[in-house]
Each structure stands twice: as structure tokens, then as C-alpha cells.
Scaffold this active site. Structure first.
Site, PDB file in Angstrom:
ATOM      1  N   LYS A  38       0.826  -1.219   0.000  1.00  0.00           N
ATOM      2  CA  LYS A  38       0.000   0.000   0.000  1.00  0.00           C
ATOM      3  C   LYS A  38       0.854   1.260   0.000  1.00  0.00           C
ATOM      4  O   LYS A  38       0.433   2.287  -0.533  1.00  0.00           O
ATOM      5  CB  LYS A  38      -0.915   0.016   1.229  1.00  0.00           C
ATOM      6  CG  LYS A  38      -2.133  -0.863   1.102  1.00  0.00           C
ATOM      7  CD  LYS A  38      -3.214  -0.372   2.047  1.00  0.00           C
ATOM      8  CE  LYS A  38      -4.475  -1.200   1.956  1.00  0.00           C
ATOM      9  NZ  LYS A  38      -5.490  -0.737   2.917  1.00  0.00           N
ATOM     10  N   LYS A  50      -4.932  -8.845  -6.274  1.00  0.00           N
ATOM     11  CA  LYS A  50      -6.237  -9.155  -5.683  1.00  0.00           C
ATOM     12  C   LYS A  50      -7.286  -8.138  -6.105  1.00  0.00           C
ATOM     13  O   LYS A  50      -6.962  -6.981  -6.392  1.00  0.00           O
ATOM     14  CB  LYS A  50      -6.126  -9.259  -4.148  1.00  0.00           C
ATOM     15  CG  LYS A  50      -6.182  -7.961  -3.404  1.00  0.00           C
ATOM     16  CD  LYS A  50      -6.451  -8.184  -1.907  1.00  0.00           C
ATOM     17  CE  LYS A  50      -6.514  -6.813  -1.245  1.00  0.00           C
ATOM     18  NZ  LYS A  50      -6.958  -6.799   0.127  1.00  0.00           N
ATOM     19  N   LYS A  85     -11.538  -2.882  -3.731  1.00  0.00           N
ATOM     20  CA  LYS A  85     -12.462  -1.761  -3.944  1.00  0.00           C
ATOM     21  C   LYS A  85     -11.726  -0.473  -4.195  1.00  0.00           C
ATOM     22  O   LYS A  85     -12.297   0.500  -4.672  1.00  0.00           O
ATOM     23  CB  LYS A  85     -13.476  -1.616  -2.805  1.00  0.00           C
ATOM     24  CG  LYS A  85     -12.999  -1.789  -1.391  1.00  0.00           C
ATOM     25  CD  LYS A  85     -14.176  -1.558  -0.422  1.00  0.00           C
ATOM     26  CE  LYS A  85     -14.116  -2.449   0.802  1.00  0.00           C
ATOM     27  NZ  LYS A  85     -12.936  -2.238   1.631  1.00  0.00           N
TER      28      LYS A  85
END
Ligand code: AMP
Ligand code: TRP
Length: 360
Positions: free
Chosen positions: A130, A213, A216
């Protein structure tokens, strides 16, 4: 503190009137839930309501570890609540609330910031993913995110945590924190957590790249199925989903090295609740066209009613906010005494008289 009148299961501070194991899980309000959330987590949450005492949280404190537009965060928190209810979360028999409304999470997270070691956090792969290349620019919150996650669970002495496969490492860290706390303070206070990571779709991948993956927060909407997508959008996304030129294999072994094919077949198997081998027995040897059509049909049948129910619930935002606030009160009734005891163990003096806080 003594709401232990036993009228509503799941509200007792010291746990478990019917000695059902306590579950905690969380989901970030960082967008509309995806098919990955549904198959990897939410569908299991709904099932686990039978036989467990469940506490489910929309983790807005986690969401702001990366930038969230305030007005959107509010909307997405409500949309997430509506989606969860539409999927079948029962907020009366169990507890559903937004994380920021229960102060115990942040309070215990601070203690855990002081228990966890920097070396442990440095090993977290999600932070590396991230934060990207410019790690120096990531928020400090993103770095200590797993400590907050440990606090979420342990503030309730929850012992079972249903999640998708991507959260495995965070749960191992939570157990390390619990053990170090118990060891350092010479207590047997925090229980061991058992992850529940189930099903052929514990890891649903992006429709555009079978090695990433489904998320959202992916910039491309084509990479995911949202639980609110209308039928024509679902059909189009599946038709356009990346595949390879080979026909589908007849046996699961043939999916090796074909991440996109494996992903689509895994999704089909999970939705139809049949083994991967059974899907391939039917579609093996054929191209993707007929399979994709059947997959889109299956998705539309499953997700259509959830989308409709989500819209119905969202029509009354005031009722939804009230529901979350009631959930937060019941959650705090469990977590406050546990966190107060952790603070006492650490050596903090009792808090202000007359307010919920540490016992004197
Ligand atoms: P998040 O969307 O990161 O808040 O994740 C909420 C829950 O959904 C967690 O239990 C995740 O492990 C699970 N989850 C998220 N994305 C996926 C995915 N692509 N496949 C399977 N599970 C997922
Ligand atoms: N980190 C989890 C995710 O992104 C969400 C989460 C926060 C969670 N706190 C939790 C999951 C506690 C399980 C238990 O998916």
C-alpha cells in the site's frame, strides 16, 4: 458495566451467556464492497452468525490511513452498512457498528503501539504494497495499522476472526502482540486468536490481472465486480475479463500457471458451491465464451437481490445511523471494561470518577 441482564444475546460484557465463541471482523468503508469481499469474507460472516456471538465493524479508523474525502467517507460508511445488512448481517442478534464510535479501539491500539516491535511491522507485506515506492510519504497510521487491527479484536477478547487470505499475516501479528503483552506483564489476559480463512475464493483476483487481488480501491472499475453493479455491467465486465487463448482445462491441475482462468473458475465454484473439478467437468475443453456467459448469469442471480436490498435500506439514512449508534453502545459495553483492565495491568491510575473507565 453490568448490562449483563441477558435479554439480548451478544451484549454481555464478560462474554458469552450461551458460551458461543466470540467473533470479530472488520471491513473498511473505502468503497463499495466487491465480489472479493463477498466471497472472501462477508458470506462467511453471515454463515458464522449461527453458533457464534458476532461483532462486525465498519473500520473507518483504518480507512483514513490513506486519504479519504470526508463527505465520501460518510457516504461510504453508510453504503457499507447497508450492503452488510443486505448480505444478511443481523444487527439485532449480533452487533454492527462503525469503529470510530467506540473509543476503546484507539485506546488499546496505543498500548499495542508500545508492545509491537518495529521489526515486526517492517515485515508486513500489506504495508509494503500500500505504501508503494515512496514509503517515506506513507502515513504513520498506515504503518501501525496492524496494531489497531489487533486492538479491534482483542478489545472484545474475541477468539475467532473470519477474513480473506490477505489478512493472515496481520492476524499472526495480533497473536504476537497478545503473547508479548501477556508475557511482559505476567498475565494471562489476552486470548489466542484463531483465523477463519475459508473457501475456494478466500483470494479473489482482479478481472484485469490474475496476479493482483480484486480491491475496492483499485483505480480501474473494470477490475472488480461491485455488489451494487447492475446486471448489464456485470455481464460486460465478465465478457471483458482477461483470459488466455487456451480452452479451459478438464482438470484442476490444468489451471496451474493460468491465473486468470483459475480466478474465474474459482469464482464460479464458490458461487455455485461446487468443487472446481465439477466446474471443469462441465466446461473443460471449451473456449471461455459459454463459460463466461454462465458465470455472468450466476453472478447476476446472486448479486441482484443484494443490490436491490441495499438500495432499499439506503433510502432511510437516519434509521441506518441510529442502528449503527445502537451497535456502538452495545460494542462499547463489552470493550470498555476489557480495555480498562488492560490499562490497569499496564499501570495507569484509575480514570475519572463517574465516567466509564478504569476500575478503581
Ligand atoms: P477490506 O476490503 O480490505 O476492508 O477487506 C475486508 C474483508 O474482505 C477482509 O476479510 C479481506 O480479507 C476480504 N477481502 C478483500 N479483498 C478480497 C479478495 N480480493 N479476495 C478475498 N477476500 C478479500
Ligand atoms: N484490515 C482488514 C482488511 O483490510 C480490516 C480489519 C480491520 C479487520 N480490523 C479488523 C479484519 C479486525 C478482521 C479483524 O481487510
Amino acid at each position: 458495566m453490568s448490562s449483563d441482564t441477558g435479554s439480548t444475546p451478544g451484549t454481555s460484557p464478560s462474554g458469552n451467556p450461551a458460551s458461543r465463541p466470540r467473533i470479530f471482523s472488520g471491513i473498511q468503508p473505502s468503497g463499495v464492497p466487491t465480489l472479493g469481499n463477498y466471497l472472501g469474507a462477508l458470506r462467511n460472516w453471515v454463515r458464522l452468525q449461527e453458533g457464534h456471538e458476532c461483532i462486525f465493524s465498519i473500520v473507518d479508523l483504518h480507512a483514513i490511513t490513506v486519504w479519504q474525502e470526508p463527505e465520501r467517507l460518510r457516504t461510504q460508511t453508510l453504503e457499507m452498512a447497508a450492503s452488510l445488512l443486505a448480505c444478511g448481517i443481523d444487527a439485532e442478534r449480533h452487533i454492527l457498528f462503525h469503529q470510530s464510535a467506540v473509543r476503546a479501539h484507539a485506546q488499546l491500539a496505543w498500548i499495542f503501539n508500545c508492545v509491537a516491535r518495529i521489526g515486526w511491522l517492517n515485515r508486513m507485506t500489506q504495508f509494503k504494497d500500500k505504501a508503494g515506492k515512496d514509503r517515506e510519504a506513507a502515513s504513520a497510521g498506515l504503518y501501525v495499522y496492524p496494531n489497531l487491527m489487533a486492538a479491534d479484536i482483542l478489545a472484545y477478547h474475541a477468539t475467532r476472526v473470519p477474513v480473506g487470505d490477505d489478512q493472515r499475516q496481520h492476524l499472526e501479528l495480533a497473536n504476537d502482540i497478545a503473547q508479548k503483552f501477556n508475557h511482559d506483564y505476567g498475565v494471562d489476559f489476552f486470548p489466542l486468536i484463531e483465523p477463519i480463512i475459508e473457501g475456494p475464493a478466500a483470494r479473489v483476483m482482479s478481472l484485469r490481472d490474475g496476479t493482483k487481488k480484486m480491491s475496492k480501491s483499485d483505480p480501474s472499475d473494470q477490475s472488480r465486480i461491485n455488489l451494487t453493479d447492475p446486471p448489464d455491467v456485470i455481464a460486460l465486465k465478465i465478457r471483458r475479463a482477461k483470459t488466455d487463448p487456451e480452452p479451459l482445462p478438464s482438470e484442476p491441475g490444468g489451471l496451474e500457471g493460468r491465473p486468470e482462468a483459475r480466478n474465474l473458475v474459482g469464482i464460479y465454484a464458490a458461487l455455485a458451491e461446487i468443487p472446481v473439478a465439477a466446474v471443469l467437468a462441465q466446461y473443460g475443453g471449451q473456449g471461455f465464451a459459454a463459460f463466461k456467459e454462465a458465470l455472468a448469469e450466476l453472478l447476476i442471480t446472486h448479486l441482484g437481490p443484494i443490490a436491490a436490498e441495499t438500495r432499499r435500506i439506503l433510502a432511510d439514512p437516519a434509521a441506518l445511523i441510529a442502528l449503527l449508534q445502537r451497535g456502538a453502545e452495545r460494542a462499547a459495553a463489552i470493550a470498555d471494561p476489557i480495555v480498562a483492565e488492560a490499562e490497569r495491568i499496564v499501570g495507569f491510575l484509575p480514570g475519572r470518577a463517574g465516567l466509564p473507565g478504569r476500575p478503581g
